[in-house]
Design a protein around this motif. Structure first.
Motif, PDB file in Angstrom:
ATOM      1  N   SER A   1       6.414  19.780 -46.472  1.00 39.54           N
ATOM      2  CA  SER A   1       7.034  21.055 -46.850  1.00 39.54           C
ATOM      3  C   SER A   1       8.400  20.831 -47.474  1.00 39.54           C
ATOM      4  O   SER A   1       8.806  21.550 -48.381  1.00 39.54           O
TER       5      SER A   1
ATOM      6  N   GLN B   1       4.679  27.715 -46.800  1.00 37.96           N
ATOM      7  CA  GLN B   1       3.961  27.687 -45.528  1.00 37.96           C
ATOM      8  C   GLN B   1       4.158  29.002 -44.774  1.00 37.96           C
ATOM      9  O   GLN B   1       3.244  29.510 -44.162  1.00 37.96           O
TER      10      GLN B   1
ATOM     11  N   ASP C   1       1.227  25.263 -49.899  1.00 44.10           N
ATOM     12  CA  ASP C   1       1.539  24.606 -48.630  1.00 44.10           C
ATOM     13  C   ASP C   1       0.719  25.256 -47.519  1.00 44.10           C
ATOM     14  O   ASP C   1       1.038  26.345 -47.051  1.00 44.10           O
TER      15      ASP C   1
HETATM   16 MG   LIG Z   1       4.971  22.017 -43.577  1.00 44.40          MG
END
Ligand SMILES: [Mg+2]
Ligand SMILES: Nc1ncnc2c1ncn2[C@@H]1O[C@H](COP(=O)(O)OP(=O)(O)OP(=O)(O)O)[C@@H](O)[C@H]1O
Ligand SMILES: Nc1ncnc2c1ncn2[C@@H]1O[C@H](COP(=O)(O)OP(=O)(O)OP(=O)(O)O)[C@@H](O)[C@H]1O
Ligand SMILES: [Mg+2]
Lengths: 372, 521, 320, 349
Positions: free
Chosen positions: B52, B94, B174
């Motif tokens: 990330s 994310q 993500d």
């Molecule tokens: Mg991540």
């Protein structure tokens, strides 16, 4: 190479703290405020005529007592991420109830005081119910009850002012801890109101910093959903805090009434912003989750000392207000200003073309400072 | 240093030896990634490997400390997300980034709404475009409704629609599938493939190998903030990737030991909550792991939340042993011996801004009070052994949980609940967003806990996990328990049939099912 | 404690000398009190003392207390205060008194036992009667009237209102007092209250506003309203603020004493107390410069004189 | 998502009938309309009691002109609240600007009136800019900052003005008459205020920038991640809020004529209350300036109507307080219902 991921046989050990004690104590906003308080107090004692006189502290405590008192529950309320703007109106309403209870109804003073405290609890409870159980934003609710409670107070008494309180009680509000006789004529600086204050302070310090309830208060401020999932009764906690805020405001209202010997609907009008300014100055985050009571006490005292010193110095109160406003802005800006200054340096880097890959230090340095 | 698989043309995105640290935490030591146009590139690695962080550098959220970052052949250094977006990079983060008060359409077009006469927003055009997008994604969402109240899956779909509509040359996703059900995942994949075929580059992050093998062309593995290797998906296998990810071989992913099942611990009778779930009756016994399977949105979490008391219910009863658990009181549930690890770690499981010690001690702190005082020292003392038992990776107990990776955070949550020595452990999505290494560890832990006689109710959207870990599987469909299968009768087919309320033969699941077997094997 | 006052006027007044006088008006930013402070300063010039004006921004009951406390700490010779509340500042005044500070109230009194002398602008009954007389003349002694007062708890206004009510009932049976509203000595509130009065009482014939801020705001509203010329307005006003409205016919007559003289007299009274010339007992006499000799009456009250009536003829002669 | 989403085709373009129903339903549920309805009801009841509340020459004018100052403040406040901020310093800004206006006229007696309006706007914008810079760049809570600047601006005002005051005689007659001038029986100040409200409303509803303000208030972190120009927008909201407070200061001078250092004291909470009554969510992201304007109208009109209705002066604040709480509760109920509907809609899809 292992075939399975083994659980460590030797137990890991953890340091309790990542920073040394001194660092943790000094690098806080509370400490900064305490430092400013001590500096201002020392300066005033040395430089301002009559500030070192025996009356200064006495009046300082008398004047700031209602703010100091209400700041205690207000700190907890703000740490949960809520706010109570109605405290001054509760003071006004309890003042009126005390007057009506004692003078119009003819209750004995202790009973009238209990009645006033009960009114405070009911007012706080109404706030708490609307905020905690109905789920309304406290800022909006207490702007409403700010007007409502004040309106009831003013409506009940109108132009009347009830002033026939017994001398015993009005004197009590201004009583010094040690009487003149004992100190041989010297005047003691500490009024009796400090006793309930200190008792409440100890109680609130315990409640906020040394009890499970207090941990819950912080958790609610940081993330109330997670707090609920950990078994914290978010609603009940908030409810109690608003009730506490109401009761302590009522107590402050009673003190106020007795100190000035006058129950009026417009007593203590606009105190709420002073209380909130003091709490915020003391390092409590308006978003909740952060703050400590020693900072708040320092914040209240700082405002009091500033006002008292400037009055003695003959500086107009306007300047005092400006200074308090600047302190408030300055104290919240402190952290941002530091990062802003370093962002300026990295801002210079940003305007330049993207750093060439072979010169990583520059952008590393700038980014590291910016992320603080 | 990296031996990157060379493609004929020059790559669209090229990161080499990128470094990023947050104060003392080095999130990315040496990240490298090279993505070609017209390909889907997987990025995998354990929790906290730095995936990330790398995405956020590409997106312009963070700036790298050092290293090379090239996009479409030129060196770039984005100072903001607007810059990267302007250069043609679309990112699905994310964490969803929706604005709940705005309409779904406005969410998609925020910042670049089509304008008509007099620079006014052209709402009609916008709605039409949104409808088209949804059609392409095959979902039915009213473009005018606010984003408020959307399910996590729908939110994720809006994110995807947003990214697609950007018409970007690079699309980074993500963990877009973490909250999606199988069908939705397939639809997303179809869209992704068509984008690839249009010549765009895609980066896809997932912890699910089946998805990586299904969708991607190449895969880059990261470990501990550093690049490990890049492979053609066709030329590699799951065990190989796993080995690269964890730096060692992982044994059994589902180390379920046969349990000695004892007395009933949890007894739920006729639980009902209008519009959410109905007639829910089941029991969990000591030492037993009961899996609650079903599609996302079937209402499994809601049942669990009602049992634990964070949500209310209309009728029915919950008992632990022979004591009734009062409704709507997590406190009472905890006292009765229930522990609940919720699905949303950062929102529900943890107070992320609070320290590790306070989080671990948060449920048991009532008992830590000595002489009326609860001190930080007592909390630290109580938290340390549990953090150690779960191998939480932190250097001091006063570190805020927010600085930790997802897997480590999950360990803190588990530690917090194990500290209460529960009779029943409810665990919702125990390994969502967790890497294989930690996953195996969590499963092993669950098995161990069951061995100690704790009753476990496990909700999972990962079929292999349910099938691999559960002694008994309850399948939930639209708020009702539609099947109860024991370990031997539970197969992907039977579970999916019950979950979609269709006969097994009608299911065209074979592809998924095969994949599942492949991974489990 | 009082010693002889030297001629060292003009210094900041932070010392503990008896010739320093602290003026505490109801609130700062009120032209009426600006005039009275100017009068006090003129007086101090004459007897060789110093005057410092301090006070709150708003006329709330408790806000004067800390200024009184500070004066006590500084050991001022005397405080001269116009009370926002008859009892709320009592204790502070008593404490100042026990610290040796002489206490004079002017304009608005406290409970008599809290101060040494009250310098009254005019006998309250006289003020009330004058205003009733003015309004009765302006509306032909019949019809509805209303009062626009200052703060709801202002001691002096409330005393006058009570007397006016009695006077109206007794001597003007055809005048009906229909409403009393409070403008808190705030321009905006007084203005809006006037508007509210007119719309609540369509038959209103006259308004009495016994406060300078109130009457100015009411006049300003009336001057732009249909009611101009139909609704009479009188009360207590500062000529400088009212001049325009006398000229345009909104107001025909109003009353006031000279606030400068009031401050002047109060300062002399304070000085006489501080220097030990008088004690504030009934019958004490003191010199007040150009105003001549005054005698302390019953309850320690000193009366300045009769209120003065301003009209188109004489308004040009006054500057305050 | 439930499973049968797969089978159902995307919604067909809706028929015009259902669109009309949607519009009607929206209106009926609309918060703005509810407040407006209460306002109309209040005016009707009050007028029934005393006809010149509405029909008297002054009555009609005052009904429209009195709220104009609060209208401006509420419009500015709405902009700021929508971004999940708040500006408590507007009262001080108003007072300072009103005083400045008077001073300008004293210094330059024949200053053209439009120039004074511009000066007021500019000065207010400057004070708003200070707030905006502190909040947007400092990333610190607006409540604290503007509480600070509330005290600072007021302190500066008091220092500057002392006990000096501006009297109507200091202001040119042409300027003062603006306070009562009417155009087709509508007071000029009201027209200006309504134009401002309309402009702000138009901007919020139809421009990208306006929608971005909502987005920022709806989720500031997401807005940052999304790459919206958060700093610039928040800054702009504060500048406009300050400018409108400045304009309100000029209005104040024109309407009341006399300006002391008390001008505008404590009006900030009224401005916030007006927005809240009008349905602007205190935590940002939703609400309209129409609602806030209706709220301001209602608040001021209640103040004026209660005495006519025979409710004593002293109880007015209690009524206002009850009204605010009622509005917040109503908001809650409406929002709950909407949420439930949305979830039901989702389940049925
Ligand atoms: Mg991540
Ligand atoms: N803002 C931050 N401040 C401090 N540390 C951070 C921050 N963001 C990330 N980290 C740390 O950097 C490391 C890498 O995190 P990152 O989120 O990139 O991992 P990831 O590979 O995406 O993991 P996951 O699969 O759990 O999402 C972690 O150890 C994390 O704790
Ligand atoms: N935010 C919400 N507010 C109210 N109701 C919700 C919300 N989210 C979901 N629901 C209701 O609960 C039902 C189940 O929701 P949810 O998606 O959490 O189920 P689940 O089976 O636990 O799925 P997951 O795999 O995500 O855990 C939905 O059909 C919906 O009716
Ligand atoms: Mg779930």
């Amino acid at each position: 190479m292992t075939t399975t991921i083994e659980r460590a046989v030797d137990e890991r050990t953890y340091a309790s703290y990542s920073r040394p004690l001194l660092w943790r104590l000094v690098m806080t906003r509370e400490f900064a405020i305490i430092t400013v308080l001590i500096t201002v107090f020392t300066y005033a004692t040395g430089q301002i005529p009559n500030f070192d006189g025996p009356l200064t502290l006495y009046y300082l405590f008398l004047d700031t007592a209602p703010i100091m008192l209400i700041a205690l529950p207000m700190t907890l309320v703000i740490i949960t991420g809520e706010i109570d703007l109605s405290v001054a109106s509760i003071m006004g309403l309890t003042s009126v109830m005390l007057g009506i209870g004692f003078s119009d109804v003819g209750l004995p003073m202790p009973v009238a005081i209990l009645l006033a405290l009960a009114v405070g609890a009911v007012c706080g409870g109404a706030n708490g119910f609307l905020v905690a159980y109905v789920g309304l934003p406290s800022l909006a609710v207490t702007i409403g009850t700010l007007a409502l409670y004040r309106g009831i107070a003013v409506g009940l008494l109108g132009t009347e002012a009830i002033t026939d309180f017994p001398e015993y009680w009005t004197d009590l509000a201004k009583q010094r801890l040690v009487g003149d006789e004992l100190t041989g004529g010297a005047i003691d600086s500490y009024p009796v109101i400090l006793i309930p204050f200190v008792v409440l302070l100890v109680a609130f310090v315990w409640l906020l910093h040394f009890s499970s309830f207090g941990r819950g208060v912080y958790e609610i401020g940081l993330n109330d959903e997670a707090a609920r999932f950990s078994g914290v009764d978010v609603e009940r906690t908030k409810m109690w805090l608003f009730v506490l805020s109401g009761v302590v405001s009522a107590f402050a209202g009673i003190y106020y009434t007795l100190r000035f010997g006058s129950a009026r609907g417009d007593n203590a009008e606009y105190y709420e912003l002073q209380v909130i300014a003091a709490v915020l100055l003391g390092g409590v985050s308006i978003f909740g989750g952060r703050g400590a009571l020693h900072g708040v006490v320092a914040g209240v005292l700082l405002i009091g000392v500033l006002q008292s010193a400037m009055r003695l110095d003959g500086t107009s109160t306007n300047i005092a207000n400006i200074v308090i406003g600047l302190l408030l802005v300055g104290s919240v800006m402190l952290t941002s200003v530091l990062s802003w200054v370093s962002a300026l340096t990295s801002g210079r880097a940003r305007r330049e073309p993207p750093p060439p890959p072979h010169n990583p230090q520059q952008s590393a340095a700038s980014d590291a400072t910016r992320s603080h | 240093m990296a031996e990157v698989v060379k493609a004929p043309q020059s790559p669209v995105l090229e990161l080499a030896e990128v470094r990023k640290s947050f104060g003392p935490v080095v999130a990315l030591r040496s990240g490298s990634l090279s993505v070609d146009a017209g390909s889907i590139h997987a990025l995998i690695g354990e929790n906290g490997a730095g995936k990330s962080t790398m995405v956020k550098i590409v997106a312009g959220v963070h700036r790298r400390d050092s290293g090379t970052f090239r996009f479409q052949g030129g060196d770039v250094d984005f100072g903001s997300t607007a810059e990267s977006k302007g250069s043609g990079i679309a990112v699905i983060y994310q964490e969803p980034t929706l604005f709940p008060d705005l309409s779904v359409t406005e969410n998609i077009f925020m910042g670049r709404m089509p304008r008509g006469r007099g620079r006014r927003i052209d709402r009609k055009a916008m709605w039409a475009e949104a409808r088209e997008l949804f059609q392409r994604l095959g979902v039915d969402i009213d473009p005018r409704r606010p984003a408020l109240g959307l399910s996590i899956a729908d939110q994720q779909i809006i994110e995807i629609a947003k990214a697609i509509s950007l018409d970007a040359s690079l699309l980074v996703m993500d963990e877009p599938t973490a909250a999606l059900s199988g069908v939705e995942v397939q639809r997303l994949f179809a869209v992704a493939r068509s984008l690839r075929d249009e010549g765009r580059a895609l980066v896809f992050i997932s912890h699910r190998f089946d998805e990586v093998f299904d969708l991607c062309d190449t895969v880059t593995v990261m470990r501990d903030g550093a690049y490990v290797g890049t492979h053609r998906v066709a030329d590699t296998t799951v065990p190989e990737l796993v080995k690269e990810m964890v730096g060692r071989e992982v044994g059994d992913l589902y180390p379920k030991s046969p349990a000695t099942i004892g007395e009933p611990i949890l007894q739920v009778d006729d639980l009902q909550s209008a519009g959410v779930f109905h007639d829910v009756t089941f029991q969990v016994r000591a030492g037993e792991i009961v899996g609650l399977a079903g599609l996302v949105g079937a209402g499994r979490s809601e049942i669990a939340r009602a049992v634990f008391g964070v949500d209310g219910y209309d009728s029915g009863s919950v008992r632990i042993g022979d004591r009734a658990v009062p409704p709507r009181s997590p406190r009472a549930a905890i006292k009765a011996g229930i522990a609940f690890i919720p699905e949303d770690r950062r929102q529900q499981g943890l107070v992320v801004d609070s320290s590790v010690a306070r989080n671990v001690a948060s449920v048991i702190r009532g008992g830590l009070t000595r002489g009326g005082l609860l001190t930080g020292r007592a909390e630290n003392r109580a938290a340390a052994p549990w953090a150690a038992a779960l191998e939480v990776k932190t250097n001091a107990l006063d570190m805020a949980a927010t600085t930790m990776s997802g897997g480590n955070q999950q360990k803190v949550v588990i530690a917090k609940w194990l500290a209460t020595t529960p009779k029943l452990l409810i665990i919702d999505e125990p390994t969502r967003g967790i890497d294989v290494g930690t996953k195996a560890e969590v499963h092993r832990l669950l098995s161990e806990l069951a061995g100690q006689g704790i009753a476990i109710l496990m909700i999972s959207s990962e079929l292999p996990e349910v099938l691999g870990m559960a002694d008994r599987v309850l399948v939930v469909c639209e708020g009702r328990i539609t099947a109860e299968l024991d370990r031997d009768t539970a197969t992907p087919e039977t579970v999916m049939a019950a979950a979609t309320n269709t006969a097994p033969s009608e299911l065209s699941l074979s592809k998924d099912a095969e994949m599942v077997h492949e991974v489990t094997a | 404690g009082s010693d002889d006052d030297g001629g060292d006027g003009g210094d900041g007044g932070s010392g503990g000398d008896s010739s320093s006088i602290t003026m505490i008006p109801k609130n700062l930013g009120n032209p009426y009190f600006d005039a009275s402070t100017a009068g006090a300063e003129a007086a101090a010039e004459e007897f060789g003392g110093s005057v410092e004006e301090v006070g709150p921004d708003t006329a709330t009951p408790d806000s004067q207390v800390s200024f009184i406390n500070t004066a006590a700490q500084q050991g001022a010779g005397a405080v001269v205060v116009s009370a926002n509340d008859p009892s709320a500042i009592c204790d502070a005044l008593e404490e100042a008194s026990s610290a040796g500070v002489k206490v004079v109230t002017f304009d608005s009194d406290t409970e008599p036992e809290c101060r040494d002398i009250f310098v009254n602008q005019a006998d309250a009954a006289g003020i009330a009667a004058k205003q009733v007389e003015l309004i009765a003349a302006q509306i032909g002694d019949e019809g509805e009237v209303a009062i626009l007062s200052a703060a709801a708890n202002a001691t002096n206004q409330n005393a006058w209102i009570e007397l006016m009510e009695a006077d109206l009932e007794e001597n003007h049976p055809n005048i009906e007092l229909v409403d009393i509203v409070y403008g808190d000595d705030d321009d905006q509130k007084s203005f809006d209250q006037t508007a509210a009065l007119l719309s609540a009482h369509p038959n209103l014939k006259g308004i009495i506003s016994p406060t300078t801020v109130g009457i100015a705001a009411a006049a300003r509203y009336l001057s732009t309203s249909d009611a101009k010329g139909k609704v009479a307005l009188t009360g207590l006003g500062a000529p400088s603020q009212m001049k325009a409205f006398i000229e345009d016919g909104t107001v025909t007559e109003f009353a006031l004493w000279n606030p400068e003289d009031l401050g002047y007299l109060a300062a002399f009274a304070a000085n006489a107390l501080a220097s030990g010339d008088i004690e504030g007992a009934e019958g004490d006499t003191f010199e007040a410069g150009k105003l001549g000799e005054y005698t302390v009456g019953a309850d320690g009250v000193v009366v300045l004189g009769e209120p003065y009536v301003f009209d188109a003829e004489n308004i040009d002669q006054f500057k305050f | 998502m439930s499973s049968h989403t797969l089978t159902r085709p995307p919604a067909p373009a809706e028929s015009s009938a259902s669109a009309a129903r949607r519009v009607l339903g929206g209106l009926l549920r609309s918060r703005e309309l509810a407040v407006l309805l209460v306002l109309v009801l209040l005016v009707v009841v009050t007028t029934a009691k005393s006809s010149n509340f509405l029909f008297g020459g002054d009555g009609w004018r005052d009904l429209l002109v009195t709220p104009s100052i609060l209208l401006l403040l509420a419009a500015g406040q709405t902009l700021v609240i929508i971004t999940r901020n708040v500006d408590l310093s507007v009262g001080s800004t108003l007072g300072l600007t009103a005083y400045l206006t008077g001073k300008l006229f004293i210094e330059v007696p024949d200053l053209p009136v439009p120039l004074v309006f511009l000066a007021g706007l500019a000065f207010g914008a400057l004070l708003g800019l200070v707030n905006g810079l502190l909040v947007a760049f400092g990333r610190v809570p607006a409540l604290v900052i503007t509480l600070g600047t509330l005290m600072i601006y007021r302190g500066v005002f008091l220092e500057w003005a002392g006990s000096d005051r501006i009297n109507p005689s200091d202001l040119p007659a042409g300027f003062l008459s603006l306070g009562t001038d009417q155009l087709l029986t509508i007071p000029v100040l009201t027209i200006i205020a309504l134009v401002v409200v309309a402009a702000v409303g138009y901007y919020l509803h139809t421009s990208r920038g306006g929608r971005e303000l909502y987005a920022i208030g709806s989720d500031p972190d997401a807005a940052q991640l999304f790459g919206l120009p958060v700093t610039r927008r928040v800054l702009a909201a504060f500048v406009v809020c300050g400018a409108l407070a400045g304009l309100a200061g000029v209005f104040y001078a024109a309407r009341y004529g006399s300006i002391s250092s008390n001008a505008g004291r404590n009006i900030e909470l009224e401005a916030v209350a007006a927005a809240v009554i009008g349905g602007v969510a205190i935590f940002g992201g939703s609400g309209t300036v129409w609602g806030a304007a209706a709220g301001a109208f209602l608040l001021v009109t209640i103040d004026r109507a209660l005495p006519v209705l025979g409710i004593p002066d002293f109880w007015q604040r209690a009524v206002v307080g009850a009204l605010i709480i009622g509005a917040v509760v109503l908001d809650r109920v409406l929002k709950k219902r909407q949420e439930r509907r949305l979830i039901e809609a989702r389940d049925q899809s």
